[in-house]
Design an enzyme around this catalytic site. Structure first.
Site, short mmCIF file in Angstrom:
data_model
loop_
_atom_site.label_atom_id
_atom_site.label_comp_id
_atom_site.label_asym_id
_atom_site.label_seq_id
_atom_site.Cartn_x
_atom_site.Cartn_y
_atom_site.Cartn_z
CG ASN A 107 -5.55 1.18 23.28
OD1 ASN A 107 -6.30 0.67 22.46
ND2 ASN A 107 -4.59 2.01 22.94
CB CYS B 294 -0.57 10.02 36.54
SG CYS B 294 -1.62 10.05 35.08
CG HIS C 256 -5.71 6.58 21.39
ND1 HIS C 256 -4.36 6.87 21.24
CD2 HIS C 256 -5.80 5.75 22.46
CE1 HIS C 256 -3.67 6.23 22.18
NE2 HIS C 256 -4.52 5.54 22.93
CB CYS D 298 -1.91 13.64 36.82
SG CYS D 298 -3.41 12.72 37.25
CG HIS E 89 -5.36 9.47 38.17
ND1 HIS E 89 -4.40 9.38 37.19
CD2 HIS E 89 -5.39 8.26 38.79
CE1 HIS E 89 -3.87 8.18 37.21
NE2 HIS E 89 -4.45 7.47 38.19
CG ASP F 270 -0.42 10.00 20.93
OD1 ASP F 270 -1.19 9.27 21.60
OD2 ASP F 270 0.81 9.77 20.81
CG HIS G 163 -5.71 7.65 27.15
ND1 HIS G 163 -5.13 6.99 28.21
CD2 HIS G 163 -5.24 7.03 26.04
CE1 HIS G 163 -4.35 6.03 27.77
NE2 HIS G 163 -4.40 6.02 26.45
N GLY H 95 -3.64 -3.18 25.47
CA GLY H 95 -2.51 -2.37 25.01
C GLY H 95 -2.40 -1.02 25.68
CG HIS I 240 -5.15 10.16 33.42
ND1 HIS I 240 -4.82 11.09 34.38
CD2 HIS I 240 -6.28 10.61 32.82
CE1 HIS I 240 -5.74 12.05 34.37
NE2 HIS I 240 -6.62 11.79 33.42
#
Ligand code: 5GP
Ligand code: ZN
Length: 115
Positions: free
Chosen positions: A89, A6, A104, A9, A48, A32, A102, A95, A100
Protein backbone atom coordinates in the site's frame (compact mmCIF):
# COMPACT_ATOMS: atom_id res chain seq x y z
CA UNK A 1 19.03 4.23 9.80
CA UNK A 2 16.38 4.19 12.53
CA UNK A 3 13.45 6.61 12.55
CA UNK A 4 12.61 7.28 16.17
CA UNK A 5 8.84 7.55 15.83
CA UNK A 6 8.50 4.65 13.41
CA UNK A 7 6.66 1.63 14.81
CA UNK A 8 8.42 -0.81 12.46
CA UNK A 9 11.87 0.60 13.31
CA UNK A 10 10.95 -0.05 16.95
CA UNK A 11 10.08 -3.65 16.08
CA UNK A 12 13.44 -4.00 14.25
CA UNK A 13 15.21 -2.58 17.33
CA UNK A 14 13.32 -4.97 19.64
CA UNK A 15 11.72 -2.04 21.45
CA UNK A 16 8.23 -3.30 20.54
CA UNK A 17 7.25 -6.98 20.72
CA UNK A 18 6.33 -8.87 17.57
CA UNK A 19 5.94 -12.45 16.40
CA UNK A 20 8.93 -12.77 14.12
CA UNK A 21 8.74 -15.53 11.50
CA UNK A 22 11.91 -14.72 9.51
CA UNK A 23 14.97 -12.57 10.03
CA UNK A 24 18.29 -12.04 8.29
CA UNK A 25 20.79 -9.16 8.22
CA UNK A 26 18.58 -6.94 6.06
CA UNK A 27 15.01 -8.23 6.27
CA UNK A 28 12.46 -8.87 9.01
CA UNK A 29 9.11 -10.65 8.70
CA UNK A 30 6.54 -10.73 11.49
CA UNK A 31 2.84 -11.45 11.96
CA UNK A 32 0.45 -8.56 11.36
CA UNK A 33 -1.21 -7.48 14.62
CA UNK A 34 -4.59 -7.30 12.88
CA UNK A 35 -4.66 -10.19 10.38
CA UNK A 36 -7.10 -10.09 7.47
CA UNK A 37 -6.26 -13.60 6.21
CA UNK A 38 -5.28 -16.90 7.87
CA UNK A 39 -1.66 -16.05 6.97
CA UNK A 40 -0.84 -12.34 7.23
CA UNK A 41 2.84 -11.51 7.49
CA UNK A 42 4.54 -8.14 7.13
CA UNK A 43 7.84 -8.17 5.26
CA UNK A 44 10.09 -5.18 5.79
CA UNK A 45 13.61 -4.05 5.04
CA UNK A 46 15.35 -3.25 8.33
CA UNK A 47 16.46 0.00 6.72
CA UNK A 48 13.89 2.76 7.16
CA UNK A 49 12.52 3.55 3.71
CA UNK A 50 9.15 5.34 4.05
CA UNK A 51 7.38 4.21 0.89
CA UNK A 52 7.99 2.23 -2.30
CA UNK A 53 8.45 5.57 -4.08
CA UNK A 54 11.46 6.32 -1.84
CA UNK A 55 13.51 3.37 -3.10
CA UNK A 56 16.79 4.47 -4.66
CA UNK A 57 19.25 2.76 -7.01
CA UNK A 58 21.38 1.71 -4.04
CA UNK A 59 18.36 -0.20 -2.65
CA UNK A 60 17.97 -2.44 -5.71
CA UNK A 61 19.73 -5.45 -4.15
CA UNK A 62 17.83 -4.95 -0.89
CA UNK A 63 14.51 -5.05 -2.75
CA UNK A 64 15.60 -8.27 -4.44
CA UNK A 65 16.34 -9.74 -1.01
CA UNK A 66 12.90 -8.68 0.19
CA UNK A 67 11.24 -10.58 -2.67
CA UNK A 68 13.45 -13.61 -2.06
CA UNK A 69 12.45 -13.49 1.61
CA UNK A 70 8.78 -13.44 0.57
CA UNK A 71 9.25 -16.85 -1.03
CA UNK A 72 11.10 -18.18 2.01
CA UNK A 73 8.40 -16.95 4.37
CA UNK A 74 5.63 -18.33 2.13
CA UNK A 75 7.38 -21.70 2.28
CA UNK A 76 7.72 -21.52 6.06
CA UNK A 77 4.03 -20.62 6.43
CA UNK A 78 2.94 -23.51 4.17
CA UNK A 79 1.52 -21.40 1.33
CA UNK A 80 4.38 -21.60 -1.19
CA UNK A 81 2.60 -24.05 -3.52
CA UNK A 82 -0.98 -22.97 -2.83
CA UNK A 83 -0.16 -19.39 -3.70
CA UNK A 84 -0.53 -16.09 -1.95
CA UNK A 85 -0.88 -12.38 -2.45
CA UNK A 86 1.91 -9.85 -1.93
CA UNK A 87 0.58 -6.33 -1.40
CA UNK A 88 2.17 -2.93 -1.00
CA UNK A 89 0.00 0.00 0.00
CA UNK A 90 1.61 3.26 -1.11
CA UNK A 91 0.80 6.64 0.42
CA UNK A 92 -2.62 8.08 1.12
CA UNK A 93 -4.81 6.74 -1.67
CA UNK A 94 -2.99 3.42 -1.50
CA UNK A 95 -4.15 3.12 2.11
CA UNK A 96 -0.69 3.17 3.69
CA UNK A 97 -0.87 3.55 7.47
CA UNK A 98 2.72 2.81 8.50
CA UNK A 99 5.35 4.80 6.63
CA UNK A 100 8.09 2.17 6.72
CA UNK A 101 8.07 0.22 3.46
CA UNK A 102 6.40 -3.17 3.84
CA UNK A 103 4.71 -5.89 1.87
CA UNK A 104 1.72 -7.78 3.20
CA UNK A 105 2.08 -11.51 2.53
CA UNK A 106 -1.49 -12.79 2.55
CA UNK A 107 -2.55 -16.39 2.16
CA UNK A 108 -4.44 -19.40 3.39
CA UNK A 109 -7.63 -18.38 1.57
CA UNK A 110 -8.87 -17.91 -1.99
CA UNK A 111 -8.60 -14.35 -3.29
CA UNK A 112 -10.55 -12.88 -6.17
CA UNK A 113 -9.26 -10.58 -8.86
CA UNK A 114 -7.90 -7.21 -7.79
CA UNK A 115 -10.03 -4.11 -8.20
P1 5GP B 1 -0.50 -0.42 5.79
O1 5GP B 1 -1.91 0.05 5.78
O2 5GP B 1 0.47 0.65 6.21
O3 5GP B 1 -0.09 -1.11 4.52
O4 5GP B 1 -0.46 -1.58 6.87
C1 5GP B 1 0.11 -1.47 8.13
C2 5GP B 1 -0.13 -2.79 8.82
O5 5GP B 1 0.66 -2.80 10.01
C3 5GP B 1 -1.58 -3.02 9.24
O6 5GP B 1 -2.06 -4.22 8.64
C4 5GP B 1 -1.51 -3.13 10.78
O7 5GP B 1 -2.38 -4.11 11.29
C5 5GP B 1 -0.05 -3.46 11.01
N1 5GP B 1 0.50 -2.96 12.27
C6 5GP B 1 0.41 -1.69 12.73
N2 5GP B 1 1.05 -1.58 13.91
C7 5GP B 1 1.57 -2.81 14.17
C8 5GP B 1 2.36 -3.33 15.26
O8 5GP B 1 2.72 -2.63 16.22
N3 5GP B 1 2.68 -4.64 15.21
C9 5GP B 1 2.32 -5.44 14.16
N4 5GP B 1 2.71 -6.72 14.22
N5 5GP B 1 1.58 -4.98 13.13
C10 5GP B 1 1.22 -3.68 13.14
ZN1 ZN C 1 11.04 2.75 10.14
Amino acid sequence: MVEKDCVFCKIVAGELPSEIVYEDDDILAFKDINPVAPVHILLIPKKHIPTITDIEEEDAALMGKLLLAAGKVADKMGIFDRGFRLVNNCREEGGQMVYHLHFHLLGGKQFGSVG
